[in-house]
Design an enzyme around this catalytic site. Structure first.
Site, short mmCIF file in Angstrom:
data_model
loop_
_atom_site.label_atom_id
_atom_site.label_comp_id
_atom_site.label_asym_id
_atom_site.label_seq_id
_atom_site.Cartn_x
_atom_site.Cartn_y
_atom_site.Cartn_z
N HIS A 33 -7.59 0.99 -6.31
CA HIS A 33 -7.80 0.17 -5.10
C HIS A 33 -8.52 -1.12 -5.53
O HIS A 33 -9.69 -1.33 -5.20
CB HIS A 33 -8.61 0.96 -4.07
CG HIS A 33 -8.62 0.35 -2.70
ND1 HIS A 33 -7.83 -0.73 -2.35
CD2 HIS A 33 -9.32 0.68 -1.58
CE1 HIS A 33 -8.05 -1.03 -1.08
NE2 HIS A 33 -8.95 -0.21 -0.60
N GLN A 51 -10.49 -3.67 -3.09
CA GLN A 51 -11.82 -3.27 -2.62
C GLN A 51 -12.89 -3.65 -3.63
O GLN A 51 -14.01 -4.01 -3.27
CB GLN A 51 -11.84 -1.75 -2.37
CG GLN A 51 -13.15 -1.27 -1.79
CD GLN A 51 -13.41 -1.77 -0.38
OE1 GLN A 51 -12.55 -1.65 0.47
NE2 GLN A 51 -14.59 -2.33 -0.13
N CYS A 66 -16.31 2.09 0.70
CA CYS A 66 -15.18 1.21 1.07
C CYS A 66 -14.79 1.35 2.54
O CYS A 66 -14.18 0.46 3.10
CB CYS A 66 -13.99 1.49 0.16
SG CYS A 66 -13.32 3.15 0.30
N ARG A 69 0.88 -1.19 0.00
CA ARG A 69 0.00 0.00 0.00
C ARG A 69 0.90 1.22 0.00
O ARG A 69 1.71 1.40 0.91
CB ARG A 69 -0.92 0.00 1.23
CG ARG A 69 -1.67 1.32 1.39
CD ARG A 69 -2.73 1.31 2.45
NE ARG A 69 -3.93 0.63 1.98
CZ ARG A 69 -5.14 0.79 2.52
NH1 ARG A 69 -5.33 1.61 3.53
NH2 ARG A 69 -6.17 0.13 2.05
N ASP A 105 -17.19 7.64 -1.64
CA ASP A 105 -15.95 7.49 -0.87
C ASP A 105 -15.66 8.85 -0.26
O ASP A 105 -16.29 9.86 -0.61
CB ASP A 105 -14.82 7.04 -1.83
CG ASP A 105 -13.52 6.68 -1.12
OD1 ASP A 105 -13.51 6.55 0.12
OD2 ASP A 105 -12.49 6.53 -1.82
N ARG A 107 -13.98 -8.39 2.27
CA ARG A 107 -12.54 -8.20 1.98
C ARG A 107 -11.79 -9.49 2.33
O ARG A 107 -10.87 -9.89 1.63
CB ARG A 107 -11.97 -7.03 2.80
CG ARG A 107 -12.52 -5.65 2.45
CD ARG A 107 -12.11 -5.19 1.07
NE ARG A 107 -10.67 -5.14 0.90
CZ ARG A 107 -9.89 -4.11 1.23
NH1 ARG A 107 -10.43 -3.01 1.75
NH2 ARG A 107 -8.58 -4.14 1.03
N1 NVA Z 1 -9.94 6.91 -1.38
C1 NVA Z 1 -9.57 6.49 -0.05
C2 NVA Z 1 -9.81 5.04 0.13
C3 NVA Z 1 -9.48 4.51 1.51
C4 NVA Z 1 -9.68 3.02 1.63
C5 NVA Z 1 -8.11 6.81 0.19
O1 NVA Z 1 -7.30 6.61 -0.71
O2 NVA Z 1 -7.77 7.31 1.27
N1 CP Z 2 -11.36 0.12 2.59
C1 CP Z 2 -10.09 0.03 2.99
O1 CP Z 2 -9.16 -0.26 2.23
O2 CP Z 2 -9.92 0.28 4.32
P1 CP Z 2 -8.54 0.42 5.10
O3 CP Z 2 -7.92 1.72 4.68
O4 CP Z 2 -8.93 0.40 6.55
O5 CP Z 2 -7.65 -0.73 4.73
#
Ligand code: NVA
Ligand code: CP
Length: 298
Positions: A130, A133, A258, A103, A218, A286
């Site tokens: 992502h 998800q 998500c 990540r 989101d 998930r």
């Molecule tokens: N769009 C959000 C998703 C978090 C799971 C982010 O990138 O922070």
């Molecule tokens: N939806 C998601 O990826 O959540 P986290 O940031 O908690 O992993």
């Protein structure tokens, strides 16, 4: 050839469909307490350069339930945080573990990592995509409503990493995605062009949501955009998913997010905690969908 999972497009459509079906089987086995350790001894390294609750816990639980082991790595206490190049880290970890989840911020870093890795690399979220998800979201829709092909899905809000993965999913699973976003916050045109015919962009949220079978949103400021949060709050306000807007969707429309969510920003508490919201099933999936992914890659 090592298979990676950096975007949904790394799967063929039939592989994605098979993963969703397998995720449902794995969920049933989990619920009936008859899990099989199908990948004993396999080790997954998980590198998190951004925070996570769901992705971290679901991957660690997933590899453990498959009979393997997960290792959590953060830049704070590995040499990555002290500047060791990803190309070097990739070649070292490939000698020790069977799969890596990363990540990070720039999607290009994942691509560089994968180019030097002869074990599978999974995108646990980048600024641009992502895909994990989407496995859970598509499993959730399939379980509750059946095939998504030909259905109308509405994305409201930021044209961000999640939105980009929805665009990929729309072309792979052949559903109609309508994105409603403020000007200057629309999805990447290059990613859109890969799904031409399955995606359209509108500026009017009411038009976007009309008769939708699935409504998704989101956060308005993603990880790494914290300093833009106040400015975004004002721009995105008309795109909030609230009960009045949800009334325009199909009567049996589902709501997904998500998570983490900001109640009364991108979605009202009434909607996310209401009867059409399936966010807890979605989050729980998930685990099962990533088990299916790990089985596939390992
Ligand atoms: N769009 C959000 C998703 C978090 C799971 C982010 O990138 O922070
Ligand atoms: N939806 C998601 O990826 O959540 P986290 O940031 O908690 O992993």
């Amino acid at each position: 050839m090592t298979r990676h999972f950096l975007t949904l497009n790394d799967l063929k459509a039939h592989e994605l469909q098979a993963l969703i079906v397998r995720a449902c089987e794995l969920k049933k086995e989990y619920q009936e307490k008859r899990m099989q350790q199908t990948r004993p001894g396999r080790v997954l390294a998980m590198i998190f350069e951004k925070s996570s609750t769901r992705t971290r816990v679901s991957f660690e639980a997933a590899i453990g339930q498959l009979g393997g082991h997960g290792i959590f790595l953060s830049p704070d206490d590995t040499q990555l945080g002290r500047g060791e190049p990803v190309e070097d880290t990739a070649r070292v970890l490939a000698k020790m573990v069977d799969c890596v989840m990363l990540r990070t911020f720039e999607h290009e870093k994942l691509e560089r990592y994968a180019a030097y890795s002869d074990i599978p690399v999974i995108n646990g979220l980048s600024d641009t995509f992502h895909p994990c998800q989407l496995l859970a979201d598509m499993q959730t829709y399939y379980e509750l409503r059946g095939a998504i092909r030909g259905r109308k899905v509405t994305w409201l809000g930021d044209g961000n990493n999640m939105c980009h993965s929805y665009i990929n999913a729309a072309s792979m699973l052949d559903f109609n995605l309508t994105v409603a976003c403020p000007q200057n916050y629309c999805p990447d045109p290059g990613i859109m062009s890969g799904a031409a015919g399955n995606v359209d962009i509108v500026s009017d949220p009411e038009r976007a949501i009309a008769d939708a079978a699935l409504v998704v949103t989101d956060v308005w400021a993603s990880m790494g955009q914290e300093q833009e949060a106040a400015e975004r709050l004002a721009v995105f306000r008309p795109f909030q998913v609230n009960a009045d807007l949800m009334k325009l969707a199909a009567d049996d429309a589902l709501f997904m997010h998500c998570l983490p969510a900001h109640r009364d920003e991108e979605v009202t508490a009434e909607v996310i905690d209401g009867a059409q919201s399936v966010v807890w099933e979605e989050a729980g999936n998930r685990l099962h969908s990533q088990k299916a992914l790990l089985e596939f890659l390992l």
